[in-house]
Design a protein around this motif. Sequence first.
Motif, PDB file in Angstrom:
ATOM      1  N   PHE A  50       0.831  -1.202   0.000  1.00 19.60           N
ATOM      2  CA  PHE A  50       0.000   0.000   0.000  1.00 19.60           C
ATOM      3  C   PHE A  50       0.871   1.260   0.000  1.00 19.60           C
ATOM      4  O   PHE A  50       0.655   2.184  -0.783  1.00 19.60           O
ATOM      5  N   SER A  51       1.859   1.300   0.873  1.00 18.13           N
ATOM      6  CA  SER A  51       2.723   2.466   0.993  1.00 18.13           C
ATOM      7  C   SER A  51       3.505   2.710  -0.295  1.00 18.13           C
ATOM      8  O   SER A  51       3.644   3.851  -0.742  1.00 18.13           O
ATOM      9  N   ALA A  54       1.348   4.191  -2.806  1.00 20.55           N
ATOM     10  CA  ALA A  54       1.000   5.563  -2.427  1.00 20.55           C
ATOM     11  C   ALA A  54       2.184   6.517  -2.560  1.00 20.55           C
ATOM     12  O   ALA A  54       2.084   7.689  -2.217  1.00 20.55           O
ATOM     13  N   ASN A  56       5.445   5.982  -1.236  1.00 19.89           N
ATOM     14  CA  ASN A  56       6.476   5.913  -0.206  1.00 19.89           C
ATOM     15  C   ASN A  56       6.961   4.471  -0.086  1.00 19.89           C
ATOM     16  O   ASN A  56       6.429   3.691   0.687  1.00 19.89           O
ATOM     17  N   ARG A  82      -0.281   9.024   7.116  1.00 17.83           N
ATOM     18  CA  ARG A  82      -0.139   7.804   6.299  1.00 17.83           C
ATOM     19  C   ARG A  82      -0.849   6.634   6.979  1.00 17.83           C
ATOM     20  O   ARG A  82      -1.511   5.847   6.332  1.00 17.83           O
ATOM     21  N   GLU A  85      -4.527   7.204   6.502  1.00 15.22           N
ATOM     22  CA  GLU A  85      -4.877   6.883   5.110  1.00 15.22           C
ATOM     23  C   GLU A  85      -4.965   5.366   4.928  1.00 15.22           C
ATOM     24  O   GLU A  85      -5.900   4.856   4.307  1.00 15.22           O
ATOM     25  N   ALA A  86      -4.008   4.634   5.478  1.00 19.02           N
ATOM     26  CA  ALA A  86      -4.030   3.170   5.386  1.00 19.02           C
ATOM     27  C   ALA A  86      -5.255   2.607   6.108  1.00 19.02           C
ATOM     28  O   ALA A  86      -5.886   1.660   5.624  1.00 19.02           O
ATOM     29  N   LYS A  89      -8.218   2.942   3.928  1.00 19.88           N
ATOM     30  CA  LYS A  89      -8.158   2.071   2.751  1.00 19.88           C
ATOM     31  C   LYS A  89      -8.112   0.591   3.122  1.00 19.88           C
ATOM     32  O   LYS A  89      -7.937  -0.263   2.251  1.00 19.88           O
TER      33      LYS A  89
END
Length: 123
Positions: A50-51, A54, A56, A82, A85-86, A89
């Motif tokens: 995921f990161s 996104a 990063n 972050r 946001e995770a 999601k």
Amino acid sequence: MSINVLGQRLQACSLDPLTGFFRDGCCQHDESDVGQHIVCAVMTEQFLTFSKLAGNDLSTPRPEYGFSGLKAGDRWCLCARRWLEALQKGAAPQIVLAATHEEILDLISLETLVQYAVDRPHF
């Protein structure tokens, strides 16, 4: 002295890999840390993917910066937004409450944090 979300002294998140905005192992910060690296998270493959998507990439080694890349199971001080946001999601990693700075409570309730905690308190 920095305080964690439980109102106690902030504990170290990780010394190997060495994490934190100040690279002292703790998720503490000051006004120069615009990203607020205050959430001690336990990495998962899902979150690392995921990161990366996104923007990063935390898993690819960057030897020029002395960064060996993170893998599932590593603890790392994440940016507050972050992690939020995770969470939104469905990719939020678990966290270590004792090593997560109290300022995250400005964005996320303790009740939500406890749901993701590896060190759940007994109230």
